[in-house]
Design an enzyme around this catalytic site. Structure first.
Site, PDB file in Angstrom:
ATOM      1  N   TYR A  88      -1.895   2.845   6.818  1.00 46.77           N
ATOM      2  CA  TYR A  88      -0.567   2.823   7.431  1.00 46.77           C
ATOM      3  C   TYR A  88      -0.341   4.087   8.244  1.00 46.77           C
ATOM      4  O   TYR A  88       0.143   4.028   9.388  1.00 46.77           O
ATOM      5  CB  TYR A  88       0.480   2.685   6.323  1.00 46.77           C
ATOM      6  CG  TYR A  88       1.913   2.680   6.788  1.00 46.77           C
ATOM      7  CD1 TYR A  88       2.445   1.584   7.457  1.00 46.77           C
ATOM      8  CD2 TYR A  88       2.748   3.763   6.537  1.00 46.77           C
ATOM      9  CE1 TYR A  88       3.770   1.570   7.863  1.00 46.77           C
ATOM     10  CE2 TYR A  88       4.072   3.764   6.944  1.00 46.77           C
ATOM     11  CZ  TYR A  88       4.573   2.669   7.603  1.00 46.77           C
ATOM     12  OH  TYR A  88       5.892   2.666   8.007  1.00 46.77           O
TER      13      TYR A  88
ATOM     14  N   SER B 212      14.429  -1.095   2.013  1.00 50.28           N
ATOM     15  CA  SER B 212      14.035  -2.276   2.780  1.00 50.28           C
ATOM     16  C   SER B 212      12.970  -3.032   1.999  1.00 50.28           C
ATOM     17  O   SER B 212      12.609  -2.635   0.888  1.00 50.28           O
ATOM     18  CB  SER B 212      13.503  -1.882   4.169  1.00 50.28           C
ATOM     19  OG  SER B 212      12.228  -1.295   4.061  1.00 50.28           O
TER      20      SER B 212
END
Length: 340
Positions: free
Chosen positions: A206, A242
Site C-alpha cells: 500500500y 472508514s
C-alpha cells in the site's frame, strides 16, 4: 522622544510576534490539518460557494470517504459522477444524496467502474463527459489498503495493489486530463495517505502504491505549469473512520482480514471530507489531515527526518504488536494491546 518611539515599536512588534507564535502553537496542538489548510478553513473560500454547480467525478464512491464526499458535495450543489464496482451501493448513495440536497436525478450519474479494467476507462470517461459536457473535478479516491507482514505476503498482492491503487488511478487521470488541458481549467485531486509520505509497517505494498502516486502527481504538477488553472492536489489523511481496514488485502489475495478492530479512535470521516473540500475550494496542492499525535508525524518527517526514523522504529514496532494481538494496528500505541 525618538528612542521612546523606537522602544514602543519594538515592544509592539515583539508582542505581535509572540501572539502570532502562540496562535500557531495552539492551532498545531489542537488542530487536525496542516497550517495552510487550517488557514484556508478560516479565511478562504467556502466549498458551498466555490464548488456549487461544478461537475465532480468520484471514484470509490460506494463507501467510506468516497460516500461522504458525495454526500457533502451534493449539499454544496455539485453535480456528481459516482463510480465504484458495486452499482447497487452507488444507487444507494445517489438516493441519499438526492434525499438530502436540492439536486435532481439528472444531476447525479451512476457510472460503475473497476479500476483494474483499464481497457474500459476510455469508454467510461466518454460517458461521463457526454452526460455533463465536461468534468470540473476528478477525485481519485478508489483503492484498497493492506494489513500483512511483507515476509508473509504473496507477490500477487503487491501486483494487484500497484495495478489498482497506482495504475488504475493513472489510467482514469489520463482519460480526463486532455479534456481539462483543452479547456484550460480543472482539478485532479488524489487521495493518498500518510503512508504516501512515510513508511508504514504492515502496509508495504500500500505504501509503495501511495508513494508512486505522490511521485507521479508531484511531477505532473510541474509538467502542467503552463496551465495555472489546473489544480493537481494530493490529500494525505492519517487514520480515518472508514471501510478501508475491513476491505484491506492480507497476505493472500482472497483471504479476508480476521478482524478490523475498533475505529472510534480515528478521525470522523465527515471532518476529513470537510477539510478536503476546503482544500479543493482554495487550491491547496497538498493536504495533511490527521489528529494528534499523527499530525506531528507529518511535520517531523518533513523537517527532522532523523528524528522521524527513530519515532517510526518505536511506533512501527508497536503497530506490529497491535496487529499480532488482533486489535486495530493504529490503536493503543502507548499502552499494552488489548483484544477487542
Amino acid at each position: 522622544m525618538y528612542c521612546w518611539l523606537v522602544s514602543a515599536l519594538c515592544s509592539a512588534l515583539c508582542g505581535f510576534v509572540a501572539l502570532f507564535l502562540l496562535i500557531h502553537l495552539l492551532a498545531f496542538v489542537f488542530g487536525d490539518a496542516d497550517f495552510t489548510l487550517l488557514w484556508a478553513s478560516v479565511t478562504g473560500n467556502s466549498p458551498e460557494t466555490k464548488l456549487k454547480g461544478l461537475v465532480v467525478w468520484i471514484t470509490g464512491a460506494s463507501s467510506g470517504i468516497g460516500e461522504e464526499l458525495a454526500q457533502q458535495l451534493a449539499k454544496c450543489g455539485s453535480r456528481l459522477i459516482l463510480s465504484a464496482r458495486r452499482e447497487d451501493e452507488l444507487n444507494r448513495v445517489k438516493r441519499c444524496c438526492l434525499d438530502n440536497s436540492s439536486l435532481q436525478d439528472e444531476d447525479i450519474l451512476v457510472l460503475p467502474l473497476d479500476l483494474l479494467e483499464r481497457t474500459s476507462h476510455e469508454e467510461k470517461a466518454k460517458a461521463a463527459i457526454q452526460h455533463f459536457g465536461h468534468i470540473d473535478i476528478l477525485i481519485n479516491n478508489g483503492g484498497r489498503s493492506q494489513r500483512s507482514l511483507c515476509i508473509d505476503t504473496s507477490l500477487d498482492v503487491y501486483q494487484v495493489l500497484m495495478e489498482l491503487n497506482f495504475l488504475g488511478t493513472v489510467s482514469i487521470t489520463k482519460q480526463v486530463l486532455p479534456e481539462m488541458t483543452r479547456r484550460g481549467t480543472g482539478s485532479i485531486v488524489t487521495v493518498s495517505s500518510l503512508a504516501g509520505l512515510a513508511g508504514v509497517p504492515l502496509s508495504t505494498g500500500y505504501c509503495a502504491s501511495k508513494h508512486a502516486l505522490q511521485g507521479l502527481f508531484n511531477s505532473l504538477r510541474t509538467e502542467l505549469s503552463d496551465y495555472p488553472n489546473i489544480l493537481i492536489s494530493s490529500v494525505c489523511p492519517g487514520p480515518v473512520q472508514s471501510q478501508i481496514v475491513q476491505n484491506a488485502f492480507t497476505e493472500e489475495l482472497n483471504k479476508p482480514l480476521a478482524t478490523a478492530g475498533k475505529q472510534e479512535h480515528k478521525m470522523p470521516t465527515s471532518r476529513c471530507v470537510r477539510l478536503m473540500l476546503v482544500g479543493i475550494a482554495n487550491g491547496v496542492k497538498e493536504m495533511w489531515i490527521a489528529q494528534q499525535p499523527f499530525l506531528l508525524f507529518y511535520y517531523v518527517w518533513q523537517y527532522a527526518p532523523t528524528l522521524a526514523w527513530f519515532i517510526t522504529d518505536v511506533l512501527g514496532r508497536k503497530r506490529v504488536q497491535n496487529f499480532k494481538a488482533g486489535v486495530d494496528a493504529d490503536s493503543g500505541y502507548f499502552g499494552k494491546p488489548k483484544r477487542s
